[in-house]
Design an enzyme around this catalytic site. Structure first.
Site, mmCIF file in Angstrom:
data_model
loop_
_atom_site.group_PDB
_atom_site.id
_atom_site.type_symbol
_atom_site.label_atom_id
_atom_site.label_comp_id
_atom_site.label_asym_id
_atom_site.label_seq_id
_atom_site.Cartn_x
_atom_site.Cartn_y
_atom_site.Cartn_z
ATOM 1 N N GLY A 43 13.730 2.649 -17.360
ATOM 2 C CA GLY A 43 13.119 3.040 -18.631
ATOM 3 C C GLY A 43 13.280 4.503 -19.001
ATOM 4 N N GLU A 98 9.428 10.164 -16.280
ATOM 5 C CA GLU A 98 9.045 8.755 -16.444
ATOM 6 C C GLU A 98 8.870 8.442 -17.932
ATOM 7 O OE1 GLU A 98 9.165 5.893 -15.746
ATOM 8 O OE2 GLU A 98 7.511 5.160 -14.507
ATOM 9 N N ASP A 99 9.154 7.208 -18.296
ATOM 10 C CA ASP A 99 8.990 6.816 -19.703
ATOM 11 C C ASP A 99 7.513 6.735 -20.100
ATOM 12 O OD1 ASP A 99 8.481 4.551 -18.107
ATOM 13 O OD2 ASP A 99 9.983 3.283 -19.085
ATOM 14 N N ASP A 102 1.131 4.119 -16.986
ATOM 15 C CA ASP A 102 0.219 3.045 -17.363
ATOM 16 C C ASP A 102 -0.891 2.985 -16.308
ATOM 17 O OD1 ASP A 102 -0.556 0.739 -18.833
ATOM 18 O OD2 ASP A 102 0.607 -0.563 -17.529
ATOM 19 N N LYS A 130 -0.794 6.196 -21.249
ATOM 20 C CA LYS A 130 -1.915 5.337 -21.667
ATOM 21 C C LYS A 130 -3.061 5.610 -20.701
ATOM 22 C CE LYS A 130 0.891 1.230 -22.465
ATOM 23 N NZ LYS A 130 0.971 -0.215 -22.244
ATOM 24 N N VAL A 152 4.325 -1.104 -25.823
ATOM 25 C CA VAL A 152 5.344 -0.477 -26.668
ATOM 26 C C VAL A 152 6.743 -0.711 -26.120
ATOM 27 C CG1 VAL A 152 3.812 1.283 -27.623
ATOM 28 C CG2 VAL A 152 4.980 1.729 -25.464
ATOM 29 N N ASP A 158 11.133 -1.503 -22.306
ATOM 30 C CA ASP A 158 11.548 -2.889 -22.543
ATOM 31 C C ASP A 158 10.375 -3.846 -22.506
ATOM 32 O OD1 ASP A 158 11.125 -2.600 -19.651
ATOM 33 O OD2 ASP A 158 11.897 -4.655 -19.549
ATOM 34 N N ARG A 164 15.390 -2.013 -25.161
ATOM 35 C CA ARG A 164 15.536 -0.660 -24.611
ATOM 36 C C ARG A 164 16.355 0.260 -25.508
ATOM 37 N NH1 ARG A 164 13.787 -0.484 -19.222
ATOM 38 N NH2 ARG A 164 14.196 -2.346 -17.976
HETATM 39 P P1 IMP Z 1 2.420 1.816 -13.869
HETATM 40 O O1 IMP Z 1 2.881 1.783 -12.454
HETATM 41 O O2 IMP Z 1 1.441 0.745 -14.197
HETATM 42 O O3 IMP Z 1 1.962 3.187 -14.340
HETATM 43 O O4 IMP Z 1 3.635 1.345 -14.714
HETATM 44 C C1 IMP Z 1 4.577 2.112 -15.212
HETATM 45 C C2 IMP Z 1 5.732 1.234 -15.636
HETATM 46 O O5 IMP Z 1 5.298 0.035 -16.312
HETATM 47 C C3 IMP Z 1 6.539 1.995 -16.642
HETATM 48 O O6 IMP Z 1 7.555 2.729 -15.996
HETATM 49 C C4 IMP Z 1 7.109 0.896 -17.485
HETATM 50 O O7 IMP Z 1 8.286 0.417 -16.908
HETATM 51 C C5 IMP Z 1 6.088 -0.201 -17.440
HETATM 52 N N1 IMP Z 1 5.229 -0.177 -18.651
HETATM 53 C C6 IMP Z 1 3.934 0.153 -18.732
HETATM 54 N N2 IMP Z 1 3.470 0.074 -19.987
HETATM 55 C C7 IMP Z 1 4.521 -0.312 -20.736
HETATM 56 C C8 IMP Z 1 4.693 -0.563 -22.149
HETATM 57 O O8 IMP Z 1 3.791 -0.434 -22.983
HETATM 58 N N3 IMP Z 1 5.938 -0.952 -22.529
HETATM 59 C C9 IMP Z 1 6.980 -1.095 -21.650
HETATM 60 N N4 IMP Z 1 6.872 -0.862 -20.340
HETATM 61 C C10 IMP Z 1 5.649 -0.477 -19.885
HETATM 62 MG MG MG Z 2 9.543 2.201 -15.821
#
Ligand code: IMP
Ligand code: MG
Length: 178
Positions: A43, A98-99, A102, A130, A152, A158, A164
């Site tokens: 991402g 990082e994109d 979350d 977020k 998003v 994606d 993407r």
């Molecule tokens: P985390 O480990 O839950 O912080 O997840 C991070 C990863 O989840 C990001 O690098 C994204 O690949 C994916 N992700 C989380 N939220 C979204 C979103 O709204 N759209 C797309 N990918 C997301």
């Molecule tokens: Mg990611």
């Protein structure tokens, strides 16, 4: 287009403007010397490419691959390294790119792994955050935009590997993401 599941959140132009600001800020913050940027596949690849070009200093680029078990919209909590770095980062100033942050599970895991390699510093730059969704603590030094708890896509992000390549970032709405 009628019935499109995409609602525009940030245009390509808004994204580029914010990335220019972030690059300038990062360049101001770091002492002189090289910066080792590590992009998290897949991402972050578009953000990485644009952010690296917005930082006017010596920059090295590497990528790391992560897979989180669980499909669709949420991370299950278990994370695995699928591609390691090519470079050694001992003694380096590392910027993890990082994109979106979350739950924080991915970055919490990666920071722990990378700290064991004794970089001089590690900071995180994320285009989107977020904060409401956080379940693991993560310190994000540079955030492009904070967003509410919505899913998003675009600009690297994606849904099931789709979207993407869209130049803008949009909220994906509709029953397919319910
Ligand atoms: P985390 O480990 O839950 O912080 O997840 C991070 C990863 O989840 C990001 O690098 C994204 O690949 C994916 N992700 C989380 N939220 C979204 C979103 O709204 N759209 C797309 N990918 C997301
Ligand atoms: Mg990611």
């Amino acid at each position: 287009m009628a019935g499109s599941p995409l609602r525009l959140l940030f245009s390509a132009q808004q994204i580029q403007k914010r990335i220019s600001e972030m690059g300038a800020q990062i360049d101001r913050d770091y002492p002189a010397g090289a910066l080792y940027m590590i992009g998290i596949l897949k991402g972050a690849c578009f953000f990485m490419a644009d952010l690296a070009r917005a930082i006017p200093r010596e920059v090295y680029i590497d990528f790391i691959g992560i897979s989180s078990y669980g499909r669709g919209k949420t991370t299950s909590g278990a994370v695995k390294l699928t591609k390691d770095l090519d470079m050694a980062v001992e003694g380096c100033d590392v910027l993890l790119v990082e994109d979106i942050v979350d739950s924080g599970v991915t970055l919490n895991y990666l920071v722990n792994i990378l700290e064991q390699r004794k970089p001089r510093s590690i900071r995180i730059a994320a285009l989107l955050d977020k904060p409401e969704r956080r379940i693991r603590p993560v310190e994000v030094a540079y955030v492009g935009f904070e967003i509410p708890d919505e899913f998003v896509v675009g600009y690297g992000l994606d849904y099931a590997e789709r979207y993407r390549n869209l130049p803008d970032i949009s909220v994906l709405e509709g029953p397919q993401v319910a």
